[in-house]
Scaffold this motif. Sequence first.
Motif, PDB file in Angstrom:
ATOM      1  N   ASP A 115      76.385 -89.858  39.190  1.00 37.12           N
ATOM      2  CA  ASP A 115      77.092 -90.756  40.106  1.00 37.12           C
ATOM      3  C   ASP A 115      78.390 -90.148  40.638  1.00 37.12           C
ATOM      4  O   ASP A 115      79.218 -90.836  41.218  1.00 37.12           O
ATOM      5  CB  ASP A 115      77.388 -92.095  39.427  1.00 37.12           C
ATOM      6  N   ASN A 116      78.566 -88.830  40.450  1.00 41.78           N
ATOM      7  CA  ASN A 116      79.785 -88.154  40.887  1.00 41.78           C
ATOM      8  C   ASN A 116      79.896 -88.156  42.407  1.00 41.78           C
ATOM      9  O   ASN A 116      78.953 -87.827  43.124  1.00 41.78           O
ATOM     10  CB  ASN A 116      79.777 -86.709  40.379  1.00 41.78           C
ATOM     11  N   LYS A 117      81.050 -88.549  42.908  1.00 42.16           N
ATOM     12  CA  LYS A 117      81.306 -88.553  44.351  1.00 42.16           C
ATOM     13  C   LYS A 117      82.358 -87.516  44.747  1.00 42.16           C
ATOM     14  O   LYS A 117      82.601 -87.301  45.925  1.00 42.16           O
ATOM     15  CB  LYS A 117      81.786 -89.951  44.795  1.00 42.16           C
ATOM     16  N   SER A 118      82.998 -86.877  43.756  1.00 42.63           N
ATOM     17  CA  SER A 118      84.093 -85.954  44.057  1.00 42.63           C
ATOM     18  C   SER A 118      83.616 -84.562  44.428  1.00 42.63           C
ATOM     19  O   SER A 118      84.344 -83.801  45.070  1.00 42.63           O
ATOM     20  CB  SER A 118      85.025 -85.846  42.844  1.00 42.63           C
ATOM     21  N   GLY A 119      82.408 -84.194  44.027  1.00 46.29           N
ATOM     22  CA  GLY A 119      81.943 -82.827  44.223  1.00 46.29           C
ATOM     23  C   GLY A 119      82.399 -81.889  43.128  1.00 46.29           C
ATOM     24  O   GLY A 119      82.064 -80.710  43.143  1.00 46.29           O
ATOM     25  N   HIS A 120      83.157 -82.397  42.142  1.00 40.49           N
ATOM     26  CA  HIS A 120      83.618 -81.564  41.032  1.00 40.49           C
ATOM     27  C   HIS A 120      82.571 -81.553  39.923  1.00 40.49           C
ATOM     28  O   HIS A 120      82.119 -82.610  39.498  1.00 40.49           O
ATOM     29  CB  HIS A 120      84.928 -82.102  40.458  1.00 40.49           C
ATOM     30  N   PRO A 121      82.191 -80.385  39.422  1.00 42.58           N
ATOM     31  CA  PRO A 121      81.248 -80.350  38.300  1.00 42.58           C
ATOM     32  C   PRO A 121      81.892 -80.871  37.017  1.00 42.58           C
ATOM     33  O   PRO A 121      83.101 -80.731  36.827  1.00 42.58           O
ATOM     34  CB  PRO A 121      80.901 -78.867  38.180  1.00 42.58           C
ATOM     35  N   LEU A 122      81.098 -81.466  36.171  1.00 50.42           N
ATOM     36  CA  LEU A 122      81.562 -81.865  34.843  1.00 50.42           C
ATOM     37  C   LEU A 122      81.903 -80.608  34.047  1.00 50.42           C
ATOM     38  O   LEU A 122      83.005 -80.474  33.510  1.00 50.42           O
ATOM     39  CB  LEU A 122      80.483 -82.680  34.139  1.00 50.42           C
ATOM     40  N   ILE A 123      80.952 -79.690  33.973  1.00 47.93           N
ATOM     41  CA  ILE A 123      81.174 -78.388  33.332  1.00 47.93           C
ATOM     42  C   ILE A 123      80.314 -77.334  34.022  1.00 47.93           C
ATOM     43  O   ILE A 123      79.306 -77.645  34.647  1.00 47.93           O
ATOM     44  CB  ILE A 123      80.835 -78.389  31.816  1.00 47.93           C
ATOM     45  N   GLU A 124      80.738 -76.094  33.890  1.00 49.72           N
ATOM     46  CA  GLU A 124      79.919 -74.960  34.319  1.00 49.72           C
ATOM     47  C   GLU A 124      79.942 -73.922  33.204  1.00 49.72           C
ATOM     48  O   GLU A 124      81.010 -73.598  32.674  1.00 49.72           O
ATOM     49  CB  GLU A 124      80.446 -74.340  35.610  1.00 49.72           C
ATOM     50  N   ILE A 125      78.775 -73.407  32.851  1.00 48.87           N
ATOM     51  CA  ILE A 125      78.667 -72.431  31.775  1.00 48.87           C
ATOM     52  C   ILE A 125      78.061 -71.144  32.318  1.00 48.87           C
ATOM     53  O   ILE A 125      77.049 -71.159  33.024  1.00 48.87           O
ATOM     54  CB  ILE A 125      77.814 -72.976  30.608  1.00 48.87           C
ATOM     55  N   ASP A 126      78.697 -70.029  31.992  1.00 47.16           N
ATOM     56  CA  ASP A 126      78.325 -68.724  32.518  1.00 47.16           C
ATOM     57  C   ASP A 126      78.152 -67.743  31.354  1.00 47.16           C
ATOM     58  O   ASP A 126      78.892 -67.808  30.364  1.00 47.16           O
ATOM     59  CB  ASP A 126      79.432 -68.234  33.465  1.00 47.16           C
ATOM     60  N   PHE A 127      77.190 -66.835  31.480  1.00 47.14           N
ATOM     61  CA  PHE A 127      76.945 -65.817  30.457  1.00 47.14           C
ATOM     62  C   PHE A 127      77.046 -64.431  31.078  1.00 47.14           C
ATOM     63  O   PHE A 127      76.528 -64.198  32.166  1.00 47.14           O
ATOM     64  CB  PHE A 127      75.547 -65.981  29.842  1.00 47.14           C
ATOM     65  N   GLU A 128      77.705 -63.507  30.359  1.00 48.24           N
ATOM     66  CA  GLU A 128      77.806 -62.130  30.815  1.00 48.24           C
ATOM     67  C   GLU A 128      77.924 -61.181  29.629  1.00 48.24           C
ATOM     68  O   GLU A 128      78.363 -61.558  28.542  1.00 48.24           O
ATOM     69  CB  GLU A 128      79.014 -61.952  31.727  1.00 48.24           C
TER      70      GLU A 128
END
Length: 235
Positions: A115-128
Amino acid sequence: MSHMSPMGSQVNPRIRNNVLWWALSATATLAALSGCTEESAPEVAGVPATQICASTLDSSAAAALKRVSGTDEFAELEGESPAGGASNKFSLSGAVEGLHGTASERTQCTIYKADNKSGHPLIEIDFEAAASHPDTRSALKGNSQRTTVYSIGAYAATNANFGATLFFACSTKGPEGGNPYVKASMYSSGDQFAEEDTSRDRMIILNSLSRRLAEELGCAKEASLPAEAPAPMSQ
């Protein structure tokens, strides 16, 4: 072995691209629906925490995601990255393939509230892939109010900027040679969290995805990540 300094403020430039992509997609959708009434406009169909990001969250991590978000309806980016490169749709095989690539060549697990309307992700997870990791003892002696350290993998900590980092042992080879570690990073603006104290829940989520990736890489024994994230370490 030389060690990197403990993590500071984590700002992932790819989040800005993803937020822009999300906003542009929402604008296009609204334009297409301009002939509909407000009541008839469709809403984003969410999926439960256990199904998000290739179903990589175990039961503890799914419960943690629900606690930090205050919901059990989520969405994630799909399609191609606006800058080209990796697909926005997260998969373990895609994460393995992009370990030695640039940020745009890697596949991130980017989670939104349905239901997010801001366009902001809750979290983002990246692997390197990583050549070294921060020193746990140095982190414990540092600013404890900004960094919370956990006894997980080679190094694990959350910070006051809603980020988290976990390094685990896993030897991989890329175009420029081999690396002995994999770095898992979590980013968030924090404005989508339902709780103020999310440190352990963030680490539970990051540990769960890291365990699944270690299994996919065939280095679960080497990584030695726990089934349950422990309480934070003290000095």
